[in-house]
Write a protein that holds these residues in place. Structure first.
Motif, short mmCIF file in Angstrom:
data_model
loop_
_atom_site.label_atom_id
_atom_site.label_comp_id
_atom_site.label_asym_id
_atom_site.label_seq_id
_atom_site.Cartn_x
_atom_site.Cartn_y
_atom_site.Cartn_z
N MET A 241 0.79 -1.23 0.00
CA MET A 241 0.00 0.00 0.00
C MET A 241 0.83 1.29 0.00
O MET A 241 0.50 2.23 -0.75
CB MET A 241 -1.00 0.00 1.16
N PRO A 242 1.91 1.43 0.80
CA PRO A 242 2.67 2.68 0.71
C PRO A 242 3.21 2.95 -0.69
O PRO A 242 3.31 4.11 -1.12
CB PRO A 242 3.81 2.46 1.72
N LEU A 243 3.54 1.88 -1.41
CA LEU A 243 3.98 2.03 -2.80
C LEU A 243 2.80 2.39 -3.71
O LEU A 243 2.91 3.27 -4.57
CB LEU A 243 4.62 0.74 -3.30
N LEU A 244 1.67 1.72 -3.51
CA LEU A 244 0.50 1.98 -4.35
C LEU A 244 0.04 3.43 -4.24
O LEU A 244 -0.49 4.00 -5.20
CB LEU A 244 -0.65 1.04 -3.97
N GLU A 245 0.26 4.03 -3.08
CA GLU A 245 -0.16 5.43 -2.90
C GLU A 245 0.67 6.40 -3.74
O GLU A 245 0.26 7.55 -3.96
CB GLU A 245 -0.12 5.80 -1.41
N LEU A 246 1.80 5.94 -4.27
CA LEU A 246 2.58 6.76 -5.19
C LEU A 246 1.83 6.99 -6.50
O LEU A 246 2.15 7.91 -7.25
CB LEU A 246 3.94 6.11 -5.48
N ASP A 247 0.83 6.14 -6.77
CA ASP A 247 0.08 6.20 -8.04
C ASP A 247 -0.98 7.30 -8.05
O ASP A 247 -1.45 7.68 -9.11
CB ASP A 247 -0.58 4.83 -8.29
N ILE A 248 -1.38 7.80 -6.86
CA ILE A 248 -2.50 8.75 -6.81
C ILE A 248 -2.00 10.15 -6.48
O ILE A 248 -2.57 10.86 -5.66
CB ILE A 248 -3.60 8.28 -5.84
N HIS A 249 -0.93 10.55 -7.14
CA HIS A 249 -0.30 11.86 -6.93
C HIS A 249 0.01 12.45 -8.31
O HIS A 249 0.30 11.71 -9.24
CB HIS A 249 0.99 11.68 -6.11
N PRO A 250 -0.04 13.78 -8.45
CA PRO A 250 0.27 14.38 -9.75
C PRO A 250 1.65 13.99 -10.29
O PRO A 250 1.86 13.99 -11.50
CB PRO A 250 0.19 15.88 -9.49
N LYS A 251 2.60 13.66 -9.40
CA LYS A 251 3.93 13.26 -9.84
C LYS A 251 4.09 11.75 -9.91
O LYS A 251 5.19 11.22 -9.75
CB LYS A 251 5.00 13.87 -8.93
N LEU A 252 2.98 11.05 -10.16
CA LEU A 252 3.04 9.59 -10.22
C LEU A 252 4.10 9.09 -11.20
O LEU A 252 4.72 8.05 -10.97
CB LEU A 252 1.67 9.00 -10.57
N VAL A 253 4.32 9.83 -12.29
CA VAL A 253 5.30 9.37 -13.29
C VAL A 253 6.70 9.35 -12.68
O VAL A 253 7.42 8.35 -12.76
CB VAL A 253 5.27 10.24 -14.56
N GLN A 254 7.09 10.48 -12.05
CA GLN A 254 8.42 10.53 -11.43
C GLN A 254 8.54 9.47 -10.34
O GLN A 254 9.56 8.78 -10.22
CB GLN A 254 8.68 11.91 -10.81
N TYR A 255 7.50 9.33 -9.52
CA TYR A 255 7.53 8.39 -8.39
C TYR A 255 7.68 6.95 -8.87
O TYR A 255 8.52 6.18 -8.37
CB TYR A 255 6.27 8.51 -7.55
N ILE A 256 6.84 6.57 -9.83
CA ILE A 256 6.84 5.17 -10.27
C ILE A 256 8.09 4.86 -11.10
O ILE A 256 8.65 3.76 -11.01
CB ILE A 256 5.53 4.84 -11.02
N LYS A 257 8.55 5.83 -11.87
CA LYS A 257 9.81 5.62 -12.60
C LYS A 257 10.96 5.40 -11.62
O LYS A 257 11.85 4.58 -11.88
CB LYS A 257 10.11 6.79 -13.53
N LEU A 258 10.96 6.13 -10.52
CA LEU A 258 12.00 5.96 -9.51
C LEU A 258 11.97 4.53 -8.94
O LEU A 258 13.01 3.87 -8.81
CB LEU A 258 11.81 6.99 -8.40
N ALA A 259 10.76 4.06 -8.63
CA ALA A 259 10.62 2.69 -8.11
C ALA A 259 11.05 1.67 -9.15
O ALA A 259 11.79 0.72 -8.84
CB ALA A 259 9.17 2.45 -7.67
N ALA A 260 10.61 1.85 -10.39
CA ALA A 260 10.95 0.90 -11.45
C ALA A 260 12.45 0.93 -11.74
O ALA A 260 13.05 -0.11 -12.06
CB ALA A 260 10.15 1.20 -12.70
N ALA A 261 13.07 2.12 -11.63
CA ALA A 261 14.52 2.22 -11.87
C ALA A 261 15.29 1.41 -10.82
O ALA A 261 16.30 0.76 -11.14
CB ALA A 261 14.95 3.68 -11.86
N LYS A 262 14.82 1.45 -9.57
CA LYS A 262 15.48 0.67 -8.52
C LYS A 262 15.37 -0.83 -8.78
O LYS A 262 16.20 -1.62 -8.31
CB LYS A 262 14.88 1.01 -7.15
#
Length: 299
Positions: A241-262
């Protein structure tokens, strides 16, 4: 008419860029293969998470062509439509069909907020000019257009309008849609933070964001729910859930790309006007991701 089994997980794919802002096709291939290896059921290209707003039509078709070559028929490949005029949307749909897309996800008109009659006409006009199956994106929170049950009554007169990406954030809408349309309209949950609940209420599948970084965990939750092993699904979901909450923010692209990059599944780079994270925000988001990785469940 082509057909898609609208069941399962359909990642809204990231568009990886290199440091110069060019599309990183090699990294896109890596992510597609990771998704397929995890068991996902289809991919959606050039959506909001794929930075549709900063891609040219030509680039979107390059991404489609590349993805089709990588996928080689193993899963359906859908392309997203975000045009401003009905004529452009029709031309875009026809080119996607010509290039071999398996389906389309279609947003309402972007710059003009149409009334109900205009929005219905938009979707039906596109559907009438392609044989491809269509997933209607219903997201009044982000795009200010709510597609009501009465509007779906009209839309479903087009046989290739087959599914909805349900992003109203209102879980009761899943039951309303099922009660009204049964299996005629397939429902894909479109909000990461309620995707398990959506599946439990009868959604057929998921259009996910964090699946870009965590395909195996996303698949495991879906699989456990479908098998009726909800407790096992919930255990992973609570970690997620803490990760999923990165999806409901205007910067979801930056957030999810950061996670996927890791995870080695994307680059962190975006195109302006999106900028890299800085300061407290960068520290906070990295901590969310790193804390989750440290406690990752065994699958």
């Amino acid at each position: 008419m082509a057909s898609i089994n609208w069941s399962g997980i359909f990642p809204a794919m990231l568009t990886p860029f290199d440091e110069d802002g060019k599309i990183d096709f090699a990294m896109l291939s890596i992510n597609i293969e990771a998704q397929i290896a995890a068991g996902i059921h289809g991919i959606i290209l050039a959506g909001s998470l794929g930075e549709a707003s900063v891609l040219t039509p030509g680039e979107k078709f390059e991404i489609l062509t590349h993805a089709l070559q990588v996928v080689a028929g193993r899963i359906p490949v859908l392309l997203n439509i975000t045009e401003n005029t009905t004529a452009d949307a029709i031309a875009f749909a026809q080119q996607a069909e010509k290039l071999g897309a398996d389906g389309l996800m279609v947003l309402p008109p972007m710059r003009y907020r149409g009334d109900d009659r205009e929005v219905v006409s938009w979707f039906r006009s596109i559907a009438q000019h392609t044989k491809l199956p269509i997933l209607v994106y219903n997201n009044p929170v982000d795009y200010a257009t709510y597609i009501s049950l009465d509007m779906f009554d009209e839309l479903l007169q087009e046989p290739n309008i087959q599914a909805v990406k349900e992003s109203t954030r209102d879980l009761t809408n899943i039951t309303r849609l099922k009660n009204r349309f049964g299996d005629r309209l397939k429902i894909l949950a479109g909000v990461d933070t309620i995707f398990l609940e959506s599946l439990a209420l009868g959604a057929d599948g998921v259009v996910g964001g964090l699946v870009d970084a965590f395909p195996r965990e996303t698949f495991a939750i879906f699989d456990y729910v479908k098998k009726g092993e909800v407790d096992k699904a919930v255990a992973i979901y609570r970690w997620f859930m803490p990760l999923l909450e990165l999806d409901i923010h205007p910067k979801l692209v930056q957030y999810i790309k950061l996670a996927a990059a890791k995870e080695g599944l994307s680059t962190p780079f975006t195109r302006a006007p999106r900028l890299p994270l800085v300061g407290e925000e960068e520290v906070r988001v990295n901590k969310v991701i790193d804390d989750a990785l440290a406690l990752r469940p065994q699958l």
